[in-house]
Design an enzyme around this catalytic site. Structure first.
Site, PDB file in Angstrom:
ATOM      1  N   LYS A 190     132.834 103.302 -71.237  1.00  0.00           N
ATOM      2  CA  LYS A 190     132.193 102.496 -70.193  1.00  0.00           C
ATOM      3  C   LYS A 190     130.710 102.842 -70.130  1.00  0.00           C
ATOM      4  O   LYS A 190     130.337 103.937 -69.728  1.00  0.00           O
ATOM      5  CB  LYS A 190     132.812 102.753 -68.820  1.00  0.00           C
ATOM      6  CG  LYS A 190     132.305 101.716 -67.804  1.00  0.00           C
ATOM      7  CD  LYS A 190     132.477 102.140 -66.380  1.00  0.00           C
ATOM      8  CE  LYS A 190     131.363 103.025 -65.877  1.00  0.00           C
ATOM      9  NZ  LYS A 190     130.037 102.388 -65.819  1.00  0.00           N
ATOM     10  N   GLU A 263     128.741 116.599 -68.985  1.00  0.00           N
ATOM     11  CA  GLU A 263     127.335 116.902 -69.306  1.00  0.00           C
ATOM     12  C   GLU A 263     126.542 116.340 -68.141  1.00  0.00           C
ATOM     13  O   GLU A 263     126.433 115.125 -67.982  1.00  0.00           O
ATOM     14  CB  GLU A 263     126.977 116.237 -70.644  1.00  0.00           C
ATOM     15  CG  GLU A 263     125.826 116.916 -71.330  1.00  0.00           C
ATOM     16  CD  GLU A 263     124.510 116.332 -70.912  1.00  0.00           C
ATOM     17  OE1 GLU A 263     123.898 116.894 -69.969  1.00  0.00           O
ATOM     18  OE2 GLU A 263     124.099 115.331 -71.496  1.00  0.00           O
ATOM     19  N   CYS A 297     118.184 114.282 -68.637  1.00  0.00           N
ATOM     20  CA  CYS A 297     118.928 115.366 -67.975  1.00  0.00           C
ATOM     21  C   CYS A 297     118.301 116.721 -68.280  1.00  0.00           C
ATOM     22  O   CYS A 297     118.323 117.611 -67.451  1.00  0.00           O
ATOM     23  CB  CYS A 297     120.392 115.323 -68.346  1.00  0.00           C
ATOM     24  SG  CYS A 297     120.665 115.209 -70.106  1.00  0.00           S
ATOM     25  N   GLU A 392     117.278 117.536 -58.569  1.00  0.00           N
ATOM     26  CA  GLU A 392     116.907 116.727 -59.727  1.00  0.00           C
ATOM     27  C   GLU A 392     116.261 115.431 -59.223  1.00  0.00           C
ATOM     28  O   GLU A 392     116.882 114.674 -58.482  1.00  0.00           O
ATOM     29  CB  GLU A 392     118.181 116.406 -60.516  1.00  0.00           C
ATOM     30  CG  GLU A 392     117.931 115.762 -61.838  1.00  0.00           C
ATOM     31  CD  GLU A 392     119.228 115.556 -62.654  1.00  0.00           C
ATOM     32  OE1 GLU A 392     120.283 115.288 -62.062  1.00  0.00           O
ATOM     33  OE2 GLU A 392     119.146 115.641 -63.887  1.00  0.00           O
TER      34      GLU A 392
HETATM   35  P1  NAI Z   1     126.025 108.322 -61.966  1.00  0.00           P
HETATM   36  O1  NAI Z   1     126.529 109.667 -62.256  1.00  0.00           O
HETATM   37  O2  NAI Z   1     126.557 107.635 -60.761  1.00  0.00           O
HETATM   38  O3  NAI Z   1     126.305 107.355 -63.216  1.00  0.00           O
HETATM   39  C1  NAI Z   1     126.654 107.765 -64.511  1.00  0.00           C
HETATM   40  C2  NAI Z   1     127.849 106.946 -65.002  1.00  0.00           C
HETATM   41  O4  NAI Z   1     128.998 107.243 -64.206  1.00  0.00           O
HETATM   42  C3  NAI Z   1     127.685 105.438 -64.912  1.00  0.00           C
HETATM   43  O5  NAI Z   1     128.322 104.845 -66.009  1.00  0.00           O
HETATM   44  C4  NAI Z   1     128.421 105.093 -63.639  1.00  0.00           C
HETATM   45  O6  NAI Z   1     128.872 103.765 -63.593  1.00  0.00           O
HETATM   46  C5  NAI Z   1     129.572 106.039 -63.686  1.00  0.00           C
HETATM   47  N1  NAI Z   1     130.174 106.361 -62.407  1.00  0.00           N
HETATM   48  C6  NAI Z   1     129.616 106.330 -61.172  1.00  0.00           C
HETATM   49  N2  NAI Z   1     130.510 106.715 -60.249  1.00  0.00           N
HETATM   50  C7  NAI Z   1     131.645 107.019 -60.903  1.00  0.00           C
HETATM   51  C8  NAI Z   1     132.920 107.498 -60.493  1.00  0.00           C
HETATM   52  N3  NAI Z   1     133.191 107.747 -59.224  1.00  0.00           N
HETATM   53  N4  NAI Z   1     133.860 107.715 -61.429  1.00  0.00           N
HETATM   54  C9  NAI Z   1     133.592 107.491 -62.735  1.00  0.00           C
HETATM   55  N5  NAI Z   1     132.413 107.028 -63.174  1.00  0.00           N
HETATM   56  C10 NAI Z   1     131.440 106.801 -62.277  1.00  0.00           C
HETATM   57  O7  NAI Z   1     124.475 108.364 -61.889  1.00  0.00           O
HETATM   58  P2  NAI Z   1     123.531 107.328 -61.101  1.00  0.00           P
HETATM   59  O8  NAI Z   1     124.058 107.044 -59.735  1.00  0.00           O
HETATM   60  O9  NAI Z   1     123.302 106.169 -61.959  1.00  0.00           O
HETATM   61  O10 NAI Z   1     122.216 108.183 -60.937  1.00  0.00           O
HETATM   62  C11 NAI Z   1     122.054 109.015 -59.806  1.00  0.00           C
HETATM   63  C12 NAI Z   1     121.426 110.316 -60.186  1.00  0.00           C
HETATM   64  O11 NAI Z   1     122.259 110.982 -61.110  1.00  0.00           O
HETATM   65  C13 NAI Z   1     120.107 110.225 -60.895  1.00  0.00           C
HETATM   66  O12 NAI Z   1     119.051 110.110 -60.023  1.00  0.00           O
HETATM   67  C14 NAI Z   1     120.079 111.517 -61.630  1.00  0.00           C
HETATM   68  O13 NAI Z   1     119.642 112.539 -60.782  1.00  0.00           O
HETATM   69  C15 NAI Z   1     121.510 111.754 -61.990  1.00  0.00           C
HETATM   70  N6  NAI Z   1     121.816 111.348 -63.376  1.00  0.00           N
HETATM   71  C16 NAI Z   1     121.847 112.302 -64.322  1.00  0.00           C
HETATM   72  C17 NAI Z   1     122.098 111.968 -65.634  1.00  0.00           C
HETATM   73  C18 NAI Z   1     122.148 112.996 -66.693  1.00  0.00           C
HETATM   74  O14 NAI Z   1     122.147 112.671 -67.870  1.00  0.00           O
HETATM   75  N7  NAI Z   1     122.198 114.244 -66.353  1.00  0.00           N
HETATM   76  C19 NAI Z   1     122.288 110.589 -66.053  1.00  0.00           C
HETATM   77  C20 NAI Z   1     122.291 109.650 -64.961  1.00  0.00           C
HETATM   78  C21 NAI Z   1     122.045 110.045 -63.687  1.00  0.00           C
END
Ligand code: NAI
Length: 780
Positions: A190, A263, A297, A392
């Protein structure tokens, strides 16, 4: 403008990339997309629009996967898996190679589509994201080819659910899909809701490559779809994204038996010493925090500058950031593009505007009127505890403070709940290589930053998650042992009756911090021999005793700095002392468990101690040849403090099978001894006491596993928990471990043959170590 005017102002024009081919590809699909399930696109359903963050314009309509879509995708992956596995390493290698070639052939289309969808500068998509994605498929084509010989005892896990973020859409897809497929798994992936287009183009490439249907399935949608993937009957979840969602996934999958890698986020330090090449270090920061608008990240988002050079460094840094070109991502001269979505812009500005500390410098750049943009920002003079130093931001905002000594730099660097990456700048090799092992991070870059390659594992420690992606270690997450485990047999406590002749109190104590300690609660219970006679009493540890043991283990940190040679000698010494009392231990084991296998168990335990004494100075790291000017040293480091719920069966051998690999690798342990047969462990305390094991390195608790499992797994100062106890404990441990996202290794109710090869070896050593990849300049 004349040439001399251009030289005077150093202004230069735009170099726009054409969006025509990418937009034409979207139009060819009718501007709307379904999911890619079982080798074909489904008809578009209800969903949402995906926009170009630089302009706000709609690019396409995407469908939100329903429960039925996810079910069908998982069923397709399940059907396809056995045949994909049977294709063999070479058969799969050919497909992975073909995918790599097609990615290469269509690189420009992928790059442009990525930039339109994500907002990253085309220069980065073209030169970094897409080439690295290709490299991942090439590298793993090789891993598939080598699997039959080099990983002969490993089998695929099965069907993998993979959830990825929006910051590197195609690259994260490659990191997930390439190793999974190489090892014979099938996937349901996904992408993030903001950035699904390159995943859909990749689906088309899968068709072009003739990939068997069902091997790759792609479902589109938001977090709700992610939750459906997590809950689906898959064998593994691989997630990259926020720590918050990662923690929720840890809790949701607890006890399910699904393998999990996370990760997650970071707040990675970027340390500049006074002897650094200042101009290079300033230029490095452009790659550390302004690359991909800081939505990385492992971004070097926390700048720590040596006080003597702070003024000059900040001055040069401001001058450099003021020159960054912010704007149209499709312009090949753009340095900083658009933020992925207006939601993220408000997240960044919310955090920055709430800050009251330090001095804020915002680059005086012209931000486009439309679209999601945020100017490069530097905030200096922050305190380590300030929110912006801890949270972050995930945007082009660099926060900073200064330090006076190398020791203070390390302290500040490690003052975070994360542990993904760290960067060190110094021209002094002694200093840089002295600092690298002291940093709590999965990756350390020396005189460079944000370097990644398929050959070097990527991943962090602490709340940055667990598991590695890339390298040999990344494959562990997509394979399992070939041997078929048997279900764990429940072993009941022996009951009996104390007689008046047993009047002398023989209550064994707990072993904490090198001392025998009375249990905090003051409770004990009788332990009976198989014959029904009283064997003694055993102390019942409670959560306070767990805390005391953790404290003792924490204080024994010096053990982690000892040499393998020293640890080997101590393990041999334990073996020697146990051997000297073999008869006594054998008799105890026979009395407790019945039968006559005690002597054999003692002998196997002595051998096991020898095995890990042997390994203590031989479980070496690796040197990765990375296609950059340098090498990555894959160093094996101790995990830290490991809690282990020891098996109920094989009470002495099982205890030592947990203790010995852990301490051989430099960890300190808290062992919860066999619940029905604890006295073998308390007798063993006497062996430890005479074997020069420093206080706090080994701590032994007795009592009910259910009383120690949750406090141990939930403790913030425990770095990993192993659980070989009764079936239900696995769920308790995995759930409680979500607190600080510590690593877990649990049996999910499956038995382990402690006498055979299953009871020792590399699996234990890997669980007892973290790989830190230290990138150093090397060669030309
Ligand atoms: P997120 O963690 O919500 O999204 C990442 C992925 O997880 C997306 O595909 C999303 O649709 C999915 N997702 C969201 N909620 C889920 C759930 N309950 N169960 C399974 N999958 C789920 O990140 P978001 O909201 O887009 O970004 C928020 C913050 O997260 C950012 O500001 C940043 O600080 C952090 N982030 C960190 C990343 C990294 O690579 N370390 C990447 C993306 C976001």
């Amino acid at each position: 403008m004349t040439v001399s005017e251009i030289f005077a102002s150093m202004e230069y024009g735009t170099a726009p990339e054409s969006a025509a081919d990418a937009l034409a590809w979207i139009a060819e699909q009718g501007g709307q997309f379904g999911h890619f399930i079982d080798g074909a696109f489904t008809s578009p359903g209800e969903g949402f629009e995906t926009r170009n963050p630089a302009t706000g314009e709609t690019l396409a309509r995407l469908s939100q996967a329903t429960q039925d879509d996810v079910d069908r995708a998982v069923a397709a992956a399940r059907r396809a898996q056995p045949r994909w596995e049977k294709l063999g390493g070479h058969g799969r290698a050919r497909f992975l190679y073909s995918l790599a070639r097609l990615l290469q052939k269509h690189s420009r289309l992928f790059a442009v589509l990525e930039t339109l969808d994500n907002g990253k500068p085309i220069r980065e998509a073209r030169d970094i994201d897409i080439p690295l994605a290709q490299r991942h498929f090439y590298f793993h084509a090789g891993m598939a080819q080598l699997m039959p010989t080099e990983l002969a005892d490993r089998a695929p896990i099965g069907v993998c659910g993979q959830i990825i973020p929006w910051n590197f859409p195609l690259l994260m897809l490659a990191w997930k899909i390439a190793p999974a497929l190489a090892m014979g798994n099938t996937v349901v992936l996904k992408p993030a809701e903001y950035t699904s287009l390159t995943a859909l183009l990749f689906a088309e490439i899968c068709t072009q490559a003739g990939l068997p249907k069902g091997v790759v399935n792609i479902v589109i949608g938001d977090g709700a779809v992610g939750e459906r993937v997590v809950a689906a009957p898959v064998d593994k979840i691989a997630f990259t994204g926020s720590t918050e969602v990662g923690r929720r996934i840890r809790e949701q999958t607890a006890g399910s038996g699904k393998a999990l890698t996370l990760e997650l986020g970071g707040k990675s330090p970027y340390i500049v010493f006074d002897d650094a090449d200042i101009d290079s270090a300033v230029e490095g920061l452009v790659d550390a925090i302004w690359f991909n608008q800081g939505q990385v990240c492992c971004a070097g988002s926390r700048l720590l500058v040596h006080e003597p050079v702070a003024d000059v460094f900040y001055r040069k840094l401001r001058a450099r950031m003021d020159k960054l070109r912010v704007g149209d991502p499709m312009d090949k001269n753009t340095d900083v593009g658009a933020i992925v979505d207006p939601v993220q812009v408000s997240h960044i500005s919310g955090l920055v505007s709430a800050n009251r500390s330090g001095d804020t410098h915002v680059a005086p750049v012209t931000i486009p009127q439309t679209g999601s943009f945020y100017p490069p920002t530097l905030i200096t003079g922050l305190n380590p505890a300030d929110t912006l130093m801890q949270e972050e931001i995930f945007g082009p905002v660099l926060v900073s403070t200064t330090f006076r000594t190398p020791a203070e730099a390390v302290q500040l660097a490690n003052n975070t709940r994360y542990g993904l990456a760290a960067t060190v700048w110094s021209e002094n090799i002694n200093l840089a290589l002295d600092i690298a092992p002291k940093l709590a991070a999965g990756i350390v870059w020396i005189n460079g930053t944000n370097m990644m390659d398929a050959a070097a594992g990527f991943g962090g420690v602490r709340e940055s998650g667990f598991g590695r992606e890339g390298g040999w270690e990344g494959l562990a997450a997509y394979t399992k042992p070939k041997s078929k485990p048997k279900p764990l047999r429940k072993i009941a406590r022996v009951t009996g009756k104390a007689s008046p002749a047993d009047a002398i109190d023989r209550t064994s104590k707990l072993y904490i911090g090198g001392k025998q300690a009375r249990p905090d609660g003051g409770y004990s219970r009788p332990v009976f021999n198989k014959s029904g006679g009283l064997a003694g009493h055993v102390s019942l540890a409670n959560r306070k005793d767990v805390r005391n043991a953790v404290e003792a283990a924490r204080s024994a940190g010096a053990w982690s700095k000892t040499t393998g040679h020293l640890r080997a000698q101590i393990l041999y010494y334990i073996a020697e002392n146990l051997s000297a009392r073999a008869g006594e231990f054998a008799a105890r084991l026979n009395a407790l468990q019945g039968g006559t296998r005690g002597a054999a168990e003692v002998e196997a335990t002595v051998q096991r101690l020898f095995t890990y004494a042997a390994w203590a100075d031989k479980f070496d790291g690796q040197i990765h040849g990375v296609p950059l000017r340098g090498v990555a040293l894959g160093m094996k480091e101790p995990v830290g403090v490991i809690g282990a719920i020891c098996p109920d069966e094989a009470p002495l051998l099982g205890l030592v099978s947990c203790m010995a690999p852990a301490i051989a690798m430099g960890n300190r342990v808290i062992l919860a001894a066999s619940e029905p047969f604890p006295l073998a462990a308390t007798d063993f305390v006497q062996v430890l006491e005479t074997s020069d094991v420093p206080a706090g390195v080994v701590n032994i608790l007795t009592g009910d596993h259910a009383d120690s499992a949750a406090p141990l797994a939930g403790h913030m100062d425990v770095d990993a928990v192993w659980c070989f106890g009764a079936a239900g404990l696995s769920e308790t441990v995995e759930k409680a471990a979500a607190s600080n996202l510590k690593r877990t290794w649990v049996n999910h109710g499956r038995a382990r043959d402690w006498n055979g090869p299953d009871g020792e070896g590399r699996a234990f050593l890997e669980a007892a170590t973290e790989v830190k990849n230290v990138w150093i300049p090397y060669g030309e």
